[in-house]
Design a protein around this motif. Sequence first.
Motif, PDB file in Angstrom:
ATOM      1  N   UNK A   1       0.877  -1.244   0.092  1.00 43.73           N
ATOM      2  CA  UNK A   1       0.039  -0.005  -0.001  1.00 43.73           C
ATOM      3  C   UNK A   1       0.831   1.366   0.108  1.00 43.73           C
ATOM      4  N   UNK A   2       2.025   1.386   0.649  1.00 38.67           N
ATOM      5  CA  UNK A   2       2.908   2.447   0.683  1.00 38.67           C
ATOM      6  C   UNK A   2       3.301   2.428  -0.724  1.00 38.67           C
ATOM      7  N   UNK A   3       3.534   1.542  -1.563  1.00 41.06           N
ATOM      8  CA  UNK A   3       3.836   1.717  -3.056  1.00 41.06           C
ATOM      9  C   UNK A   3       2.999   2.389  -3.862  1.00 41.06           C
ATOM     10  N   UNK A   4       1.591   1.853  -3.610  1.00 43.00           N
ATOM     11  CA  UNK A   4       0.371   2.327  -4.376  1.00 43.00           C
ATOM     12  C   UNK A   4       0.199   3.781  -4.084  1.00 43.00           C
ATOM     13  N   UNK A   5       0.432   4.220  -2.835  1.00 41.24           N
ATOM     14  CA  UNK A   5       0.385   5.697  -2.494  1.00 41.24           C
ATOM     15  C   UNK A   5       1.197   6.470  -2.897  1.00 41.24           C
ATOM     16  N   UNK A   6       2.508   6.165  -3.384  1.00 44.44           N
ATOM     17  CA  UNK A   6       3.328   6.833  -3.975  1.00 44.44           C
ATOM     18  C   UNK A   6       3.192   6.943  -5.382  1.00 44.44           C
TER      19      UNK A   6
ATOM     20  N   UNK B   1       2.952   7.912   3.672  1.00 43.83           N
ATOM     21  CA  UNK B   1       2.742   7.859   2.167  1.00 43.83           C
ATOM     22  C   UNK B   1       1.479   8.419   1.813  1.00 43.83           C
ATOM     23  N   UNK B   2       0.357   8.115   2.455  1.00 46.99           N
ATOM     24  CA  UNK B   2      -0.890   8.753   2.171  1.00 46.99           C
ATOM     25  C   UNK B   2      -0.828  10.514   2.290  1.00 46.99           C
ATOM     26  N   UNK B   3      -0.029  10.928   3.310  1.00 43.94           N
ATOM     27  CA  UNK B   3      -0.079  12.431   3.085  1.00 43.94           C
ATOM     28  C   UNK B   3       0.671  12.972   2.253  1.00 43.94           C
ATOM     29  N   UNK B   4       1.828  12.357   1.868  1.00 46.63           N
ATOM     30  CA  UNK B   4       2.682  12.653   0.646  1.00 46.63           C
ATOM     31  C   UNK B   4       1.657  12.745  -0.385  1.00 46.63           C
ATOM     32  N   UNK B   5       1.046  11.663  -0.731  1.00 44.09           N
ATOM     33  CA  UNK B   5       0.083  11.478  -2.055  1.00 44.09           C
ATOM     34  C   UNK B   5      -0.884  12.565  -2.036  1.00 44.09           C
ATOM     35  N   UNK B   6      -1.689  12.958  -0.880  1.00 48.62           N
ATOM     36  CA  UNK B   6      -2.620  14.176  -0.817  1.00 48.62           C
ATOM     37  C   UNK B   6      -2.017  15.291  -1.240  1.00 48.62           C
ATOM     38  N   UNK B   7      -0.593  15.659  -0.549  1.00 53.20           N
ATOM     39  CA  UNK B   7       0.144  16.846  -0.805  1.00 53.20           C
ATOM     40  C   UNK B   7       0.510  16.993  -2.382  1.00 53.20           C
ATOM     41  N   UNK B   8       1.001  16.033  -3.041  1.00 55.95           N
ATOM     42  CA  UNK B   8       1.185  16.123  -4.285  1.00 55.95           C
ATOM     43  C   UNK B   8       0.048  16.319  -5.173  1.00 55.95           C
TER      44      UNK B   8
END
Length: 339
Positions: A294-299, A327-334
């Motif tokens: 899931x970490x990878x999917x979120x990236x 990773x989820x927060x990073x994805x949202x930020x991107x």
Amino acid sequence: MIRTHAFAIGFDAVGFAPARLGSEARDRLVAFVQAGYHGDMGWLASRIDERSDPQILWPAARSVIVVGFSYAPATDPLEVLSKPSQGAISVYARHRDYHALIKGKLKHLGQFIASRFSCEFKVFVDTAPVMEKPLAQSAGLGWQGKHTNLVSRSYGSWLFLGEVYTNLEIEPDQAASNHCGSCSRCLDICPTHAFPAPYQLEATRCISYLTIEHHGSIPHELRPLIGNRIYGCDDCLAVCPWNRFASATSHEQIIARADLTAPHLARLSALTEETFRTTFTGSPIKRIGRDRFIRNVLIAIGNSRDRTLRVQAASLRSDPNLVVADAAQWACDQLDALP
């Protein structure tokens, strides 16, 4: 007789090597570890002596039978990279786990040899301290290319390897010579510049390492370079010119599953512990567990530029696993930063 039987039970390439490796293989491994390029793969550093000398692993060994099993894809494995809302899974993991399949065939081959020649044998498939690629080169199956993977003149970069160690003395085949020439396609295409020089890999920058072997958070500076690769990376393998001689594998057991060829990130992000195990039963992907996957999917979601995926990322910001939550927060930020 051995070669004929190996072909008969389904192997695509067979070669014979002495149960020894030269100092070059050991020196390259030691330099790799001393540079810290192995990262979390402590098993590479812990058994260097056994890995670099088959007779330390098993003193009775006299010969190594190296086999190759083609997993060449039927379509361009890099095509999915142009579909950022879908995940790119390495070709080797789009079907059942090859370890059990090849190990069963190796045991069959070993038992055949033992019954004919009253010898002993041990079989290995990527799960013991065995330097498979140098042994494969010594046995004439191919050579280690500039991307450090084996290259075959018949099967390109798409060979699974396995070994039978035996105390039987077998005349070795001629070692394969290098045919990379001046080509540097594999080095040039690497998204994270993981090759400090030809024939050298800095695994800690390699997307295959980062998405499979690495347990923690992926470094922020490397995340945008990963794109939608959610399990492994085939870039350096796929661009090798020798692949033009490789026909798509005929082995039905490892034909790619349709649901793993270009799966949608939205569906994968919703996997729970239970549904992850169910989805990947029999797959090598199961080994890394739900959280790393899931970490990878979120990236990949963060790199997708698809705002409709933000809801999936946001739902995982409070995940119990801190690496997943990060990773989820990073994805949202991107996705929030898109113009």
